[in-house]
Design an enzyme around this catalytic site. Structure first.
Site, short mmCIF file in Angstrom:
data_model
loop_
_atom_site.label_atom_id
_atom_site.label_comp_id
_atom_site.label_asym_id
_atom_site.label_seq_id
_atom_site.Cartn_x
_atom_site.Cartn_y
_atom_site.Cartn_z
N ASP A 1 71.34 65.21 47.47
CA ASP A 1 70.56 65.93 46.04
C ASP A 1 71.81 65.73 45.20
O ASP A 1 72.81 66.01 45.75
CB ASP A 1 70.36 67.46 46.11
CG ASP A 1 68.84 67.36 46.74
OD1 ASP A 1 68.38 66.87 47.17
OD2 ASP A 1 68.29 68.87 46.61
N GLU B 1 55.67 66.40 39.25
CA GLU B 1 54.47 66.43 40.26
C GLU B 1 55.79 68.05 41.56
O GLU B 1 57.07 68.23 41.39
CB GLU B 1 55.52 65.91 41.90
CG GLU B 1 54.83 66.21 43.40
CD GLU B 1 56.54 65.51 44.30
OE1 GLU B 1 55.17 65.64 45.66
OE2 GLU B 1 57.10 65.52 44.09
N HIS C 1 50.25 59.71 48.22
CA HIS C 1 50.90 58.86 49.01
C HIS C 1 50.92 59.77 50.56
O HIS C 1 51.74 58.69 50.73
CB HIS C 1 51.05 57.54 47.87
CG HIS C 1 52.42 59.08 47.13
ND1 HIS C 1 52.28 59.45 46.75
CD2 HIS C 1 53.75 58.98 48.21
CE1 HIS C 1 53.03 59.72 46.21
NE2 HIS C 1 53.67 59.93 47.06
N ASP C 2 50.67 60.75 49.89
CA ASP C 2 51.75 61.54 51.09
C ASP C 2 50.28 62.38 51.88
O ASP C 2 49.14 62.25 51.68
CB ASP C 2 52.47 63.29 50.55
CG ASP C 2 53.88 62.63 49.73
OD1 ASP C 2 54.35 61.72 50.05
OD2 ASP C 2 54.01 63.34 48.34
N ARG D 1 56.19 59.81 36.50
CA ARG D 1 56.10 60.63 36.98
C ARG D 1 57.38 61.57 37.52
O ARG D 1 58.19 60.88 38.52
CB ARG D 1 55.07 60.45 38.42
CG ARG D 1 54.07 60.78 39.77
CD ARG D 1 55.41 61.30 40.69
NE ARG D 1 55.00 61.52 41.84
CZ ARG D 1 55.70 61.72 42.58
NH1 ARG D 1 56.48 61.58 42.89
NH2 ARG D 1 54.86 62.96 43.79
N ASP E 1 62.78 56.20 52.67
CA ASP E 1 61.24 57.16 52.15
C ASP E 1 60.52 56.37 51.23
O ASP E 1 60.33 57.03 50.02
CB ASP E 1 61.79 57.88 52.01
CG ASP E 1 60.73 59.12 51.26
OD1 ASP E 1 59.77 58.96 52.11
OD2 ASP E 1 60.53 59.98 50.32
N HIS F 1 67.39 63.68 43.93
CA HIS F 1 68.62 62.92 45.02
C HIS F 1 68.64 61.25 44.42
O HIS F 1 67.86 60.74 43.88
CB HIS F 1 67.83 63.09 46.50
CG HIS F 1 66.22 62.83 46.43
ND1 HIS F 1 65.47 63.60 46.34
CD2 HIS F 1 65.47 61.31 46.61
CE1 HIS F 1 64.02 63.23 46.43
NE2 HIS F 1 64.20 61.47 47.01
N ASP G 1 59.16 63.59 39.99
CA ASP G 1 59.16 63.73 41.55
C ASP G 1 60.30 65.36 41.74
O ASP G 1 61.21 65.12 40.79
CB ASP G 1 60.32 62.14 42.37
CG ASP G 1 59.76 62.65 43.53
OD1 ASP G 1 58.95 62.42 44.42
OD2 ASP G 1 60.66 62.91 44.67
N GLU H 1 66.55 73.81 40.42
CA GLU H 1 67.02 74.39 40.92
C GLU H 1 68.30 74.54 41.02
O GLU H 1 68.73 73.38 41.13
CB GLU H 1 66.29 74.77 42.29
CG GLU H 1 66.47 76.22 43.53
CD GLU H 1 65.60 74.78 44.61
OE1 GLU H 1 64.44 75.63 44.95
OE2 GLU H 1 66.03 74.39 45.50
C1 NOJ Z 1 57.10 63.33 46.89
C2 NOJ Z 1 57.29 62.06 46.85
O1 NOJ Z 1 55.30 62.61 47.10
C3 NOJ Z 1 57.40 61.86 48.32
O2 NOJ Z 1 56.97 60.93 48.80
C4 NOJ Z 1 58.55 61.57 48.74
O3 NOJ Z 1 58.91 61.85 50.33
C5 NOJ Z 1 59.35 63.05 48.29
N1 NOJ Z 1 59.06 63.39 47.06
C6 NOJ Z 1 61.21 62.70 48.18
O4 NOJ Z 1 61.74 61.56 47.06
#
Ligand code: NOJ
Length: 549
Positions: free
Chosen positions: A171, A241, A307-308, A199, A61, A104, A201, A208
């Site tokens: 997680d 985020e 980037h998403d 940053r 990922d 995670h 994530d 939670e």
């Molecule tokens: C948010 C990140 O921006 C994304 O790229 C990632 O896949 C997920 N969190 C999981 O870490």
């Protein structure tokens, strides 16, 4: 002295080490390559670099599946290379923030390996298990269509484990105090190596509790994280985020501004795209109002693309469909049933609208975040899967592989065909052209930094009586800036009442066309299609006073 809140007037640039610059010809970007590009970045004028995960990872990922929090993935160099890079960035006054991915781990992390293979291991309770298959095991997927469940059966552990994201990202049980201690250790480690913050994530999921069926947020967790951070490093920050609704924002910032310093403004981001697609600013103005009041230490991070995928999940179905129809009409441009997996330049397709979009982003209340390649208007590669489409290597020159690498094969393919190919879009060519996107961006970065009212001040949305024109006035320490953006293709005539004395003259900060108030006391401005204006209220030779609080 409160002037020291550096993030209030920063310009952040996000990049992935692996796709930025390859120094050793193995096809993968590395820290040494990045270090060699620091003069480029400081020349662009950005003040803070956000590095996406670069720790060892099976990389399923894009590095957000960490298998060792205390190192550098060998593909990107060594810890020594990181420290050298951090030092060189500091020499140029550039701050560094790094991704902290602690919701995670990778399933290849030694903690998970130990946890699954031995019930008695101290790591067992670092993850979230269930003996039976939870009823909601097919609920709450973040990547619908690709991810099929949030609880998966682990044959080795003979139990079910929870994963909010992909199956290979179990997680962490963040409610376990030992996990929290470890998170602090990770933070301390990178702070010692010179970073200025994180940053963070997936914040809503970190806090939670994960009992099957019950998802309660423990906001105090963020206060504790903040306390630890600030004891360790007075001026370090957390940029969270958290794509949450406006009503929930303050819980994340903390009423006293004692949780996260910054959060990405996903809500405004989505409504900005709706405004660009519809030419109607009303829902954007409303989104700005709904995310307005913040404690003094809190700050929004404004962005266009990251980037998403461009997540449009907070828009209504009609609004989302309109954005799809304008900016991502084909099924392979869309992703996860909620977003668009394209870069901005191909989405908008023309320079005037691109300038409008970035001028808006630079002028939104808060701190702008640029993504590498935005400054030259890079394109995407829709043949790559999921979000890799927007993660192709940086295009430096017209040389093979865009000057990114001398290898035959690169980490992801460099865009080499069509209008977005590296021989047409690259830093070298744009450096020579005064009208290039690169030089335009550099001027906008300078302008943004010279207008601290935008990062620090109070703002008011002024009436333009034209649904396509957004006018925002920012006031700070006796100085004011006005920005105007026309989202329509056609020119508009607007009349603006500044509502204060001494606003008879608006000094244009980009071209020499100033505005004088007319007999009715208003400014009458003709703004071209997709036009934008940045004015200082009053004369140009202002001086921003320092003040003690
Ligand atoms: C948010 C990140 O921006 C994304 O790229 C990632 O896949 C997920 N969190 C999981 O870490």
């Amino acid at each position: 002295m409160i002037d020291d809140l550096w993030y209030k007037n920063a310009v952040i640039y996000s990049l992935n080490v692996g796709t930025f610059m390859d120094s050793n010809g193995d096809g993968v970007g590395d820290f040494e390559g990045l270090s060699r590009r620091l003069d480029y970045l400081s020349g662009l004028g950005v003040t803070c670099l956000w590095l996406q995960p670069f720790q060892p990872s099976p990389n399923r990922d894009n590095g957000y599946d960490v298998s060792d929090y205390y190192g550098v993935d060998p593909r990107f160099g060594t810890l020594g290379d990181f420290v050298d890079f951090a030092h060189q960035a500091k020499q140029r006054g550039l701050k560094i923030i790094v991704d902290l991915v602690v919701n995670h781990t990778s399933d290849q992390h030694p903690w998970f390996k130990a946890a699954r293979s031995d019930k008695k291991s101290k790591y067992r309770d670092w993850y979230v298990w269930s003996k039976k298959r939870p009823r909601d095991y097919k609920k709450g997927m973040i990547f619908p269509g690709v991810q099929h469940e949030t609880w998966s059966y682990d044959k080795v552990a003979r139990e079910w484990y929870f994963h909010r994201f992909y199956q290979f990202q179990p997680d962490l049980n963040t409610q376990n105090p030992a996990v929290f201690t470890e998170i602090q250790r990770i933070m301390g480690f990178w702070l010692e190596l010179g970073v200025s913050g994180f940053r963070l994530d997936a914040v809503p999921f970190i806090i939670e509790s994960r009992h099957p069926g019950k998802h309660i947020r423990h906001y105090a967790y963020l206060t504790e994280m903040r306390d630890f951070l600030q004891w360790h490093e007075g001026d370090a920050i957390i940029l969270g985020e958290a794509n949450v609704l406006p009503g929930e924002n303050l819980e994340f910032f903390g009423d006293e501004g004692d949780r996260m310093h910054m959060m990405f403004n996903f809500f405004v981001n989505q409504h900005a795209f709706y405004a660009m697609a519809s030419g109607d600013i009303r829902s954007l103005a409303n989104a700005l109002k709904r995310t307005e009041a913040l404690p003094v230490y809190a700050q929004w991070a404004s962005f266009l693309r990251n980037h998403d995928e461009l997540d449009l999940g907070r828009l209504t179905r009609e609004q989302r469909n309109l954005v799809y129809s304008k900016f991502g009409p084909k099924p392979n441009m869309q992703l996860y049933g909620r977003g668009i997996r394209r870069r901005l330049a191909p989405m908008l397709g023309n320079r005037p609208q691109l300038e409008l979009a970035y001028s808006l982003m630079f002028s939104l209340p808060g701190t702008p975040v640029l993504r590498y390649g935005d400054e030259i208007g890079m394109g995407d590669n829709l043949r790559l899967r999921e979000r890799s489409s927007v993660r192709t290597p940086m295009q430096w020159s017209e040389e093979p592989q865009g000057g990114f690498s001398t290898a035959r094969k690169t980490i992801l393919p460099v865009i080499d065909k069509g209008v977005w190919a590296y021989d047409r879009i690259n830093v070298e060519a744009q450096r020579r052209d005064p009208n290039s996107m690169l030089n335009w961006t550099e001027r906008m970065v300078r302008l943004r930094k010279e207008c601290p009212e935008l990062g620090w001040g109070k703002y008011t949305i002024l009436q333009t009586h034209t649904p396509s024109v957004l006018a925002i006035r920012y006031d700070w320490r006796g100085n004011s800036v006005l920005t105007i953006h026309n989202f329509a293709e056609k020119p508009q005539n607007i009349a603006i009442d500044m509502g204060t004395p001494n606003s008879g003259r608006l000094s244009n900060l980009i071209v020499g066309e100033h505005s004088e108030a007319q007999a009715d006391g208003k400014h009458h401005i003709v703004i071209e299609g997709y036009g934008y204006r940045w004015y200082r209220v009053g004369g140009l030779s202002h001086i921003l006073k320092r003040e003690k609080y």
